[in-house]
Design a protein around this motif. Structure first.
Motif, mmCIF file in Angstrom:
data_model
loop_
_atom_site.group_PDB
_atom_site.id
_atom_site.type_symbol
_atom_site.label_atom_id
_atom_site.label_comp_id
_atom_site.label_asym_id
_atom_site.label_seq_id
_atom_site.Cartn_x
_atom_site.Cartn_y
_atom_site.Cartn_z
ATOM 1 N N VAL A 262 37.007 38.558 51.647
ATOM 2 C CA VAL A 262 37.428 39.981 51.260
ATOM 3 C C VAL A 262 37.859 39.821 49.583
ATOM 4 O O VAL A 262 37.365 40.860 49.016
ATOM 5 C CB VAL A 262 38.791 40.282 51.939
ATOM 6 N N TYR A 263 38.148 38.744 49.356
ATOM 7 C CA TYR A 263 38.267 38.663 47.841
ATOM 8 C C TYR A 263 36.950 38.682 46.904
ATOM 9 O O TYR A 263 36.861 39.398 45.969
ATOM 10 C CB TYR A 263 38.915 37.254 47.607
ATOM 11 N N ALA A 264 35.980 37.912 47.374
ATOM 12 C CA ALA A 264 34.807 37.958 46.967
ATOM 13 C C ALA A 264 34.051 39.397 47.000
ATOM 14 O O ALA A 264 33.660 39.800 45.828
ATOM 15 C CB ALA A 264 33.838 36.933 47.610
ATOM 16 N N VAL A 265 34.286 40.284 48.144
ATOM 17 C CA VAL A 265 33.870 41.511 48.316
ATOM 18 C C VAL A 265 34.505 42.326 47.119
ATOM 19 O O VAL A 265 33.686 43.455 46.717
ATOM 20 C CB VAL A 265 33.784 41.917 49.807
ATOM 21 N N SER A 266 35.755 42.242 47.327
ATOM 22 C CA SER A 266 36.219 43.101 46.176
ATOM 23 C C SER A 266 36.053 42.932 44.888
ATOM 24 O O SER A 266 35.638 44.010 43.958
ATOM 25 C CB SER A 266 37.935 43.150 46.388
ATOM 26 N N TYR A 267 35.741 41.548 44.135
ATOM 27 C CA TYR A 267 35.458 41.449 42.960
ATOM 28 C C TYR A 267 33.903 42.012 42.751
ATOM 29 O O TYR A 267 33.296 41.920 41.716
ATOM 30 C CB TYR A 267 35.490 40.010 42.403
ATOM 31 N N THR A 268 33.003 42.055 44.118
ATOM 32 C CA THR A 268 31.609 42.380 43.815
ATOM 33 C C THR A 268 31.629 43.674 43.726
ATOM 34 O O THR A 268 30.919 44.337 42.815
ATOM 35 C CB THR A 268 30.853 42.087 45.114
ATOM 36 N N ILE A 269 32.421 44.523 44.297
ATOM 37 C CA ILE A 269 32.544 45.895 44.183
ATOM 38 C C ILE A 269 33.202 46.452 43.055
ATOM 39 O O ILE A 269 32.613 47.452 42.309
ATOM 40 C CB ILE A 269 33.319 46.768 45.571
ATOM 41 N N TRP A 270 34.383 45.953 42.691
ATOM 42 C CA TRP A 270 35.181 46.028 41.351
ATOM 43 C C TRP A 270 35.367 44.878 40.615
ATOM 44 O O TRP A 270 36.014 44.131 40.541
ATOM 45 C CB TRP A 270 36.474 46.620 41.848
ATOM 46 N N PRO A 271 34.125 44.749 39.884
ATOM 47 C CA PRO A 271 34.040 43.325 38.930
ATOM 48 C C PRO A 271 35.138 43.181 37.950
ATOM 49 O O PRO A 271 35.825 44.168 37.504
ATOM 50 C CB PRO A 271 32.473 43.641 38.119
ATOM 51 N N ARG A 272 35.546 42.216 37.589
ATOM 52 C CA ARG A 272 36.630 41.992 36.752
ATOM 53 C C ARG A 272 36.303 42.170 35.411
ATOM 54 O O ARG A 272 35.307 41.726 35.046
ATOM 55 C CB ARG A 272 36.858 40.178 36.858
ATOM 56 N N ARG A 273 36.966 43.006 34.801
ATOM 57 C CA ARG A 273 36.745 43.329 33.394
ATOM 58 C C ARG A 273 36.868 42.270 32.514
ATOM 59 O O ARG A 273 38.054 41.339 32.688
ATOM 60 C CB ARG A 273 37.853 44.465 33.120
ATOM 61 N N PRO A 274 36.295 42.283 31.320
ATOM 62 C CA PRO A 274 36.529 41.189 30.203
ATOM 63 C C PRO A 274 37.816 41.563 29.855
ATOM 64 O O PRO A 274 38.337 42.690 29.713
ATOM 65 C CB PRO A 274 35.276 41.550 29.269
ATOM 66 N N ARG A 275 38.636 40.448 29.457
ATOM 67 C CA ARG A 275 39.993 40.394 28.815
ATOM 68 C C ARG A 275 39.528 40.747 27.197
ATOM 69 O O ARG A 275 39.007 40.384 26.634
ATOM 70 C CB ARG A 275 40.549 39.120 28.697
ATOM 71 N N ALA A 276 40.561 41.848 26.730
ATOM 72 C CA ALA A 276 40.321 42.077 25.136
ATOM 73 C C ALA A 276 41.088 40.930 24.574
ATOM 74 O O ALA A 276 42.003 40.609 24.914
ATOM 75 C CB ALA A 276 41.046 43.395 25.340
ATOM 76 N N ARG A 277 40.393 40.675 23.417
ATOM 77 C CA ARG A 277 41.106 39.771 22.612
ATOM 78 C C ARG A 277 42.089 40.421 21.882
ATOM 79 O O ARG A 277 42.111 41.847 21.822
ATOM 80 C CB ARG A 277 39.913 39.197 21.454
ATOM 81 N N SER A 278 43.093 39.882 21.458
ATOM 82 C CA SER A 278 44.415 40.300 20.468
ATOM 83 C C SER A 278 43.913 41.368 19.591
ATOM 84 O O SER A 278 44.422 42.445 19.540
ATOM 85 C CB SER A 278 45.244 39.429 20.482
ATOM 86 N N GLY A 279 43.145 41.222 18.796
ATOM 87 C CA GLY A 279 42.957 41.892 17.785
ATOM 88 C C GLY A 279 42.007 43.021 18.283
ATOM 89 O O GLY A 279 42.019 44.269 17.639
ATOM 90 N N ASP A 280 41.146 42.894 19.162
ATOM 91 C CA ASP A 280 40.403 44.191 19.862
ATOM 92 C C ASP A 280 41.338 45.290 20.548
ATOM 93 O O ASP A 280 41.337 46.288 20.390
ATOM 94 C CB ASP A 280 39.352 43.658 20.830
#
Length: 189
Positions: free
Chosen positions: A161-179
């Motif tokens: 279930v965890y893998a399917v969820s991240y396949t459908i809704w991929p993890r977004r890149p973490r914004a760097r603090s300056g960004d």
């Protein structure tokens, strides 16, 4: 039996930590490698202890089933856990690169790799349960081992279930603090 499982888990992490301390802060890579190579000894001790306990006539309990689950997870995930710790020690004590945080499809692929590892762990645990049943040579005394297989199948289902969820809704890149600061400033214009 629970005490033996806890002792083996502690021994696993003691070998990992001592190996990494020898490798990086103490700058003794060979000693570190030897200590890291000893981590499977904890697994062997646990398997032998569970088998001997059942061979001597003990009735299987929750601890014996947990021993099978622990062995499966330790064998399937052990190398990855050591690598995870090694990356962090290398970064902290030897100027190595910072650990990479996966996102997007790379993280989804990582999750599917975990599904494969959990499937391997379940197979190993089932094999250990079978081995302990053979060693005990009395199915009535080993009936309590059956829930161990079910436990890993539940964990496998959660992994899927965890893998399917991240396949459908991929993890977004973490914004760097300056960004993140620039994004807030730009959004207010």
């Amino acid at each position: 039996m629970i005490v033996v499982i806890v002792a083996c888990e502690i021994a696993f992490w003691v070998f990992v930590v001592l190996g990494l301390l020898a490798r990086y802060p103490l700058r003794r890579p060979r000693l570190g490698l030897v200590l890291l190579a000893l981590t499977p000894v904890a697994d062997v001790v646990l398997l032998v202890a569970a088998a001997l306990d059942l061979r001597r006539g003990a009735t299987a309990e929750l601890g014996h089933g947990l021993a099978a689950v622990y062995l499966g997870i330790s064998i399937a995930y052990g190398r990855r856990m050591v690598r995870w710790a090694d990356e962090r020690f290398a970064h902290r004590f030897a100027g190595g690169p910072a650990p990479v945080r996966l996102d997007g499809l790379a993280y989804a692929a990582h999750c599917w790799g975990d599904v494969a590892r959990t499937l391997l762990a379940a197979g190993i645990a089932a094999g250990v349960v079978w081995l302990l049943t053979v060693v005990a040579d009395d199915p009535a005394r080993t009936a309590a081992l059956a829930p161990a297989r079910s436990l890993l199948l539940i964990v496998l289902a959660i992994d899927v279930v965890y893998a399917v969820s991240y396949t459908i809704w991929p993890r977004r890149p973490r914004a760097r603090s300056g960004d993140a600061v620039r994004e807030r400033v730009d959004s207010h214009r």
